[in-house]
Design an enzyme around this catalytic site. Structure first.
Site, PDB file in Angstrom:
ATOM      1  N   ASP A   1       0.895  -1.176   0.094  1.00  0.00           N
ATOM      2  CA  ASP A   1      -0.150   0.113  -0.040  1.00  0.00           C
ATOM      3  C   ASP A   1       0.953   1.266  -0.158  1.00  0.00           C
ATOM      4  O   ASP A   1       2.179   0.933  -0.069  1.00  0.00           O
ATOM      5  CB  ASP A   1      -0.961   0.132   1.188  1.00  0.00           C
ATOM      6  CG  ASP A   1      -0.313   0.125   2.559  1.00  0.00           C
ATOM      7  OD1 ASP A   1       0.878   0.295   2.517  1.00  0.00           O
ATOM      8  OD2 ASP A   1      -1.034   0.222   3.608  1.00  0.00           O
TER       9      ASP A   1
ATOM     10  N   CYS B   1       3.125  -3.395   4.144  1.00  0.00           N
ATOM     11  CA  CYS B   1       2.261  -2.237   4.389  1.00  0.00           C
ATOM     12  C   CYS B   1       2.950  -1.598   5.674  1.00  0.00           C
ATOM     13  O   CYS B   1       4.189  -1.819   6.000  1.00  0.00           O
ATOM     14  CB  CYS B   1       0.741  -2.543   4.808  1.00  0.00           C
ATOM     15  SG  CYS B   1       0.621  -3.702   5.845  1.00  0.00           S
TER      16      CYS B   1
ATOM     17  N   THR C   1       2.358  -1.555   9.206  1.00  0.00           N
ATOM     18  CA  THR C   1       2.876  -2.538  10.073  1.00  0.00           C
ATOM     19  C   THR C   1       3.000  -4.056   9.773  1.00  0.00           C
ATOM     20  O   THR C   1       3.572  -4.626  10.204  1.00  0.00           O
ATOM     21  CB  THR C   1       1.685  -2.670  10.867  1.00  0.00           C
ATOM     22  OG1 THR C   1       0.456  -3.246  10.512  1.00  0.00           O
ATOM     23  CG2 THR C   1       1.073  -1.478  11.714  1.00  0.00           C
TER      24      THR C   1
ATOM     25  N   HIS D   1      10.947 -23.255   8.420  1.00  0.00           N
ATOM     26  CA  HIS D   1       9.803 -24.351   9.300  1.00  0.00           C
ATOM     27  C   HIS D   1       8.430 -23.934   8.772  1.00  0.00           C
ATOM     28  O   HIS D   1       7.719 -24.971   8.768  1.00  0.00           O
ATOM     29  CB  HIS D   1       9.785 -23.767  10.521  1.00  0.00           C
ATOM     30  CG  HIS D   1      10.866 -24.048  11.566  1.00  0.00           C
ATOM     31  ND1 HIS D   1      10.888 -23.827  12.929  1.00  0.00           N
ATOM     32  CD2 HIS D   1      12.125 -24.629  11.154  1.00  0.00           C
ATOM     33  CE1 HIS D   1      12.154 -24.420  13.319  1.00  0.00           C
ATOM     34  NE2 HIS D   1      12.882 -24.785  12.452  1.00  0.00           N
ATOM     35  N   ASN D   2       8.222 -22.881   8.034  1.00  0.00           N
ATOM     36  CA  ASN D   2       6.882 -22.520   7.576  1.00  0.00           C
ATOM     37  C   ASN D   2       6.579 -22.526   6.023  1.00  0.00           C
ATOM     38  O   ASN D   2       5.697 -22.531   5.411  1.00  0.00           O
ATOM     39  CB  ASN D   2       6.438 -21.117   8.081  1.00  0.00           C
ATOM     40  CG  ASN D   2       6.523 -20.932   9.519  1.00  0.00           C
ATOM     41  OD1 ASN D   2       7.112 -20.000   9.939  1.00  0.00           O
ATOM     42  ND2 ASN D   2       5.894 -21.737  10.323  1.00  0.00           N
TER      43      ASN D   2
ATOM     44  N   ARG E   1       9.207 -33.110   9.953  1.00  0.00           N
ATOM     45  CA  ARG E   1       8.168 -32.558  10.909  1.00  0.00           C
ATOM     46  C   ARG E   1       7.315 -31.357  10.663  1.00  0.00           C
ATOM     47  O   ARG E   1       6.275 -31.277  10.824  1.00  0.00           O
ATOM     48  CB  ARG E   1       8.752 -32.463  12.302  1.00  0.00           C
ATOM     49  CG  ARG E   1       9.480 -31.166  12.756  1.00  0.00           C
ATOM     50  CD  ARG E   1      10.154 -31.455  14.186  1.00  0.00           C
ATOM     51  NE  ARG E   1      10.680 -30.183  14.495  1.00  0.00           N
ATOM     52  CZ  ARG E   1      12.030 -29.784  14.259  1.00  0.00           C
ATOM     53  NH1 ARG E   1      12.634 -30.434  13.283  1.00  0.00           N
ATOM     54  NH2 ARG E   1      12.338 -28.655  14.604  1.00  0.00           N
ATOM     55  N   HIS E   2       7.935 -30.321   9.923  1.00  0.00           N
ATOM     56  CA  HIS E   2       7.395 -29.187   9.623  1.00  0.00           C
ATOM     57  C   HIS E   2       6.148 -29.460   8.394  1.00  0.00           C
ATOM     58  O   HIS E   2       5.541 -28.643   8.641  1.00  0.00           O
ATOM     59  CB  HIS E   2       8.277 -27.997   9.144  1.00  0.00           C
ATOM     60  CG  HIS E   2       9.329 -27.845  10.135  1.00  0.00           C
ATOM     61  ND1 HIS E   2       9.120 -27.121  11.504  1.00  0.00           N
ATOM     62  CD2 HIS E   2      10.707 -28.113  10.301  1.00  0.00           C
ATOM     63  CE1 HIS E   2      10.026 -27.232  12.039  1.00  0.00           C
ATOM     64  NE2 HIS E   2      11.016 -27.652  11.523  1.00  0.00           N
TER      65      HIS E   2
HETATM   66  C1  RB5 Z   1      -1.902   2.619   6.591  1.00  0.00           C
HETATM   67  O1  RB5 Z   1      -2.131   3.864   7.100  1.00  0.00           O
HETATM   68  C2  RB5 Z   1      -1.642   1.329   7.521  1.00  0.00           C
HETATM   69  O2  RB5 Z   1      -2.994   1.168   8.275  1.00  0.00           O
HETATM   70  C3  RB5 Z   1      -1.287   0.303   6.528  1.00  0.00           C
HETATM   71  O3  RB5 Z   1      -0.142   0.483   5.970  1.00  0.00           O
HETATM   72  C4  RB5 Z   1      -1.231  -1.053   7.547  1.00  0.00           C
HETATM   73  O4  RB5 Z   1      -0.099  -0.895   8.378  1.00  0.00           O
HETATM   74  C5  RB5 Z   1      -2.463  -1.916   8.059  1.00  0.00           C
HETATM   75  O5  RB5 Z   1      -2.311  -2.801   8.648  1.00  0.00           O
END
Ligand code: RB5
Length: 146
Positions: free
Chosen positions: A10, A67, A69, A100-101, A134-135
């Site tokens: 994003d 994104c 976070t 592992h994943n 095992r994974h």
């Molecule tokens: C954008 O402001 C923010 O919410 C997005 O990039 C992300 O962190 C959402 O999970």
């Protein structure tokens, strides 16, 4: 592994996505960028679904998504049956996401990771094999039984 990597972000992940493109080129990878294409505010699911659907169609085997976070785009990607998307912010976690994943998409938190750590995560994600054993049984048990 297909040497073409799918990318999605994003607006909050767009600047780091541009850096990732540069690193991929330097390392001899190609990429398909599913957007977004600027820092103008947008909704991450649109780009996450586009990346996931390309992997589901078998056009790509690996993706990197970003994104702010990492959480929103990661949640969206993991709604797709063919996707195992792992939120990574340090190379040790990127390594384990592969070992592992067997993660086929790595997500990074664009607003909470340094360029240096992000580059290490990308290099690690692309070069680390799945351990199997095992994974494999654990991964096989992830999908919700319908
Ligand atoms: C954008 O402001 C923010 O919410 C997005 O990039 C992300 O962190 C959402 O999970």
């Amino acid at each position: 592994m297909n040497k073409t990597i799918g990318l999605a972000s994003d607006h909050a992940g767009y600047p780091l996505k541009e850096e990732v493109k540069m690193w991929l080129k330097e390392a001899g990878y190609e990429f398909v960028d599913f957007g977004t294409n600027s820092t103008e505010s947008c909704n991450y699911p649109e780009f996450a679904h586009a990346l996931a659907e390309a992997i589901e169609r078998g056009e790509l085997t690996r993706g990197i998504a970003i994104c702010g976070t990492g959480n929103g785009i990661n949640m969206t990607l993991n709604h797709h049956d063919a996707i195992r998307s792992a939120l990574c912010w340090m190379p040790e976690i990127a390594a384990l996401a592969r070992q592992h994943n067997d993660a086929n998409v790595m997500v990074m938190p664009g607003r909470f990771i340094s360029s240096e750590s992000a580059k290490e995560c990308v290099d690690t994600f692309l070069s680390t094999p799945f351990e199997g054993g095992r994974h494999q049984a654990r991964i096989d048990a992830i999908p919700v039984k319908k």
